[in-house]
Each structure stands twice: as C-alpha cells, then as structure tokens.
Design an enzyme around this catalytic site. Structure first.
Site, PDB file in Angstrom:
ATOM      1  N   LYS A 252      -1.201   9.580   3.972  1.00 46.09           N
ATOM      2  CA  LYS A 252      -0.395  10.013   5.127  1.00 46.09           C
ATOM      3  C   LYS A 252      -0.636  11.487   5.452  1.00 46.09           C
ATOM      4  O   LYS A 252      -1.052  12.274   4.605  1.00 46.09           O
ATOM      5  CB  LYS A 252       1.079   9.686   4.887  1.00 46.09           C
ATOM      6  N   ARG A 288       2.698   1.645  -2.622  1.00 44.03           N
ATOM      7  CA  ARG A 288       1.937   0.970  -1.568  1.00 44.03           C
ATOM      8  C   ARG A 288       0.727   1.847  -1.250  1.00 44.03           C
ATOM      9  O   ARG A 288       0.905   2.965  -0.765  1.00 44.03           O
ATOM     10  CB  ARG A 288       2.826   0.782  -0.339  1.00 44.03           C
TER      11      ARG A 288
HETATM   12  N1  HH2 Z   1       3.954   2.813   5.635  1.00 42.04           N
HETATM   13  C1  HH2 Z   1       3.223   2.246   6.619  1.00 42.04           C
HETATM   14  C2  HH2 Z   1       3.402   0.897   6.939  1.00 42.04           C
HETATM   15  N2  HH2 Z   1       4.287   0.135   6.272  1.00 42.04           N
HETATM   16  N3  HH2 Z   1       5.922  -0.094   4.586  1.00 42.04           N
HETATM   17  C3  HH2 Z   1       6.663   0.448   3.615  1.00 42.04           C
HETATM   18  N4  HH2 Z   1       7.545  -0.299   2.944  1.00 42.04           N
HETATM   19  N5  HH2 Z   1       6.538   1.779   3.271  1.00 42.04           N
HETATM   20  C4  HH2 Z   1       5.664   2.597   3.903  1.00 42.04           C
HETATM   21  O1  HH2 Z   1       5.617   3.802   3.557  1.00 42.04           O
HETATM   22  C5  HH2 Z   1       4.860   2.055   4.948  1.00 42.04           C
HETATM   23  C6  HH2 Z   1       5.017   0.679   5.278  1.00 42.04           C
HETATM   24  C7  HH2 Z   1       2.207   3.052   7.335  1.00 42.04           C
HETATM   25  O2  HH2 Z   1       0.968   2.994   6.711  1.00 42.04           O
HETATM   26  P1  HH2 Z   1      -0.271   2.050   7.141  1.00 42.04           P
HETATM   27  O3  HH2 Z   1       0.066   0.613   7.014  1.00 42.04           O
HETATM   28  O4  HH2 Z   1      -1.459   2.453   6.363  1.00 42.04           O
HETATM   29  O5  HH2 Z   1      -0.544   2.433   8.637  1.00 42.04           O
HETATM   30  P2  HH2 Z   1      -0.161   1.716   9.990  1.00 42.04           P
HETATM   31  O6  HH2 Z   1       1.313   1.589  10.051  1.00 42.04           O
HETATM   32  O7  HH2 Z   1      -0.728   2.651  11.036  1.00 42.04           O
HETATM   33  O8  HH2 Z   1      -0.814   0.367  10.023  1.00 42.04           O
END
Ligand code: HH2
Length: 311
Positions: A252, A288
């Site tokens: 992030k 995660r």
């Molecule tokens: N962060 C993201 C998405 N889902 N779920 C939980 N429980 N906790 C988190 O910190 C979290 C999440 C964002 O990350 P990412 O999936 O890599 O990116 P994007 O939302 O752009 O797909």
C-alpha cells in the site's frame, strides 16, 4: 431480500458437482488437517494470498483478469503456502470505479470454481455485494471479506447470517472513491475499535455466529500514513475485542510515504514484510498479502527468533 428457498438449498443446488467443500463449512473445516486454522487468539499467523481478477487494482490490476491467468496465479500462491486465497472482482483503490453485480460475478466465479476443482485451500470472496458473496459461496468460497463491514447493502447482514461462512468486517472511512480525501480522527485506534465492535454486535444480532467473525482495521482505507501506523502499533487493543484480526497492508502507498522513497507498487516488498511482521507481533491472526513466499519466509524466521507465533 426475497427468500423463497432456504439459502442453504440454493447454494447447494448451484454448486458444480458438489465440489470439495460444502458451502456451510467454515474456513477451519475447509483446510486439510495439516493446515488447520489455529485456535482463536493464538497459534501461527495465517497467510491470505491476494487474487485480484480486476483490470484496475492498485498493484496488479489487469494482470489476472483472464480466468486462466488468475488460476495460474492462484496455483502459485497455493504452492507458496497461502492458507487462504482472497479472490476479488472489484478494485477498492482510491478513485476506483464501481463494477456491476453481474460483471463482478462473471469475473470471480469461474476462478473460484476452477481453484475449488483442484484444491481444498480456503477461499475468501472480497466483495461488498451480497449477490456476489452468494454466488462465490455457491462456487466454493468459505469466507466473505467485506471492506464495508456488511454496511454496503441492506441485505448484507442477513445474507452473511444465512451463508454461515466466515466473515471479515473491515473498517473504512467513507467509500473507496473518496476515502482518501483528508481523513480525520480524534483517536483513530479508539474510533476504529468502537466501529468494529459495533459491527460485530450488528452481525451477531443478525445471526452471524460470533466464532465466524474476523475484524480488520482497514490499513489505507480512509487513513493517512500516521493513522495506519497508529493502528499497527495499537493492534493488541483490537485483538482484545475477542475476534481474530486480519491485516492487509501489502504494497500500500503508505509504505512509500513512510519510507520517503516514492517506491512504486512493485517495489514495496520490504515495507510490506515489515508491516506483516509488526502485525504478527501485535496479535494478528492473518495477514493479507500479494507476496506469499516472501511473507511466509519472514514470518517463519520471526517465529524462530520468537517474535511471531510459530508456523
Ligand atoms: N485491502 C484491499 C482490498 N481488500 N480486504 C481486507 N480485509 N483488508 C484490506 O486491507 C484490503 C481488503 C486493497 O488491496 P488490493 O486488493 O491489492 O487492491 P484493490 O482493492 O485495488 O484491488
């Protein structure tokens, strides 16, 4: 929500070939005996590997949009030691455009079905939409990871209760498109803890079993780097709420801002690992992450030193 048929029946009826994991099994039951979830509040830290079936996720958008590419990525994460796969079909990055229900289902269901056909790894669906969660559980997911903490739809709480799956309740200030516009808190840790405790109460009141609830402070969701650091430092105060805590800090943007190096998404592994280790030391039950092998190695070494629960 209209309920003409018990949800369990609908889910079971839609499952292709019965699958390996009945929809009402918990993540714990879905894991093979050697890879059981630890008892709540102790044991090894689980690794949730990220499978983003999206064109626009902040770090890997577009890389795994084709089901074959997503499956190959999932296989790799399983081989690297992921305990849970978190499959998502809608980006939650700041400024991301919303995706329609049908499009989101069309992205995630083929991937979940394909993984389930060949693996009993626990699968989580990362969605704010009840209909997507229902379709994902029917396809073999056993956990609903909802960054809105079941607030996005009036049907969310009842659907989670009926699905009977594990549920992750995450804290977010505002909504993805606007959440990073000058977030303000008087006491971020107290406010996040109070929100999560209230959402856990709402979920249990709606019929979600207490033992199925996970909490997540929502690193980067409506928070500055200073807020994010306060939450990581204060994790033990979330852990005492009595639910397993999940932390998702991988790659992030706060990492580059804290380090002051302006590193792009694919150059934030060092900071991601530092945060995963801090989360483990603070009592997180799961992290995660995008980089499963590297995180697993770091957690194993920290555990050997005595700075993380044993793997
Ligand atoms: N962060 C993201 C998405 N889902 N779920 C939980 N429980 N906790 C988190 O910190 C979290 C999440 C964002 O990350 P990412 O999936 O890599 O990116 P994007 O939302 O752009 O797909």
């Amino acid at each position: 929500m209209k309920r003409t048929l018990p949800l369990e029946g609908r889910v079971a009826a839609k499952r292709p070939g019965g699958g390996l994991v009945p929809p009402r099994q918990t993540v714990k039951q879905a894991l093979t005996p050697g890879r059981m979830l630890p008892p709540r509040g102790g044991g090894r830290v689980l690794i949730m590997g990220i499978v983003n079936v999206t064109p626009d996720s902040f770090s890997d958008g577009g890389r795994f949009l084709a089901p074959g590419d997503a499956l190959a990525h999932a296989r790799r994460l399983i081989a690297e030691g992921a305990d849970i796969l978190d499959v998502g079909g809608e980006s939650t990055r700041p400024g991301a455009e919303p995706v329609g229900e049908a499009a989101e289902i069309a992205r995630v269901v083929p991937v979940i079905e394909a993984v389930r056909r060949e693996s009993d790894v626990a699968i989580s669906i990362d969605t704010m939409k009840p209909a997507v969660a229902v379709a994902a559980v029917a396809a073999g997911a056993t956990m609903w990871n909802d960054v809105s903490a079941l607030t996005a739809s009036p049907d969310s709480l009842a659907t989670a209760a009926e699905l009977g799956c594990e549920v992750v309740l995450m804290h977010m200030r505002g909504e993805p498109r606007t959440m990073q516009a000058a977030p303000r808190y008087d006491d971020v840790l107290a406010e996040v803890a109070a929100f999560l405790a209230a959402r856990a109460d709402a979920a249990t009141a709606a019929g979600v079993a207490r033992g199925r609830i996970w909490l997540d402070p929502g690193f980067g969701f409506g928070k500055t780097p200073t807020h994010n650091l306060a939450l990581i430092r204060g994790l033990p105060r979330l852990a005492v709420l009595g639910f397993p805590v999940l932390v998702g800090a991988s790659r992030k943007s706060s990492i580059a801002r804290i380090a002051g190096d302006g590193a792009g998404e694919d150059r934030r592994l060092g900071g991601s690992i530092a945060l995963a280790l801090a989360a483990a030391a603070g009592g997180a039950a799961a992290v995660r992450v995008h980089d499963v092998a590297e995180t697993r190695q770091a957690l194993a070494v920290a555990a050997a030193i005595g700075q993380a629960p044993p793997r």
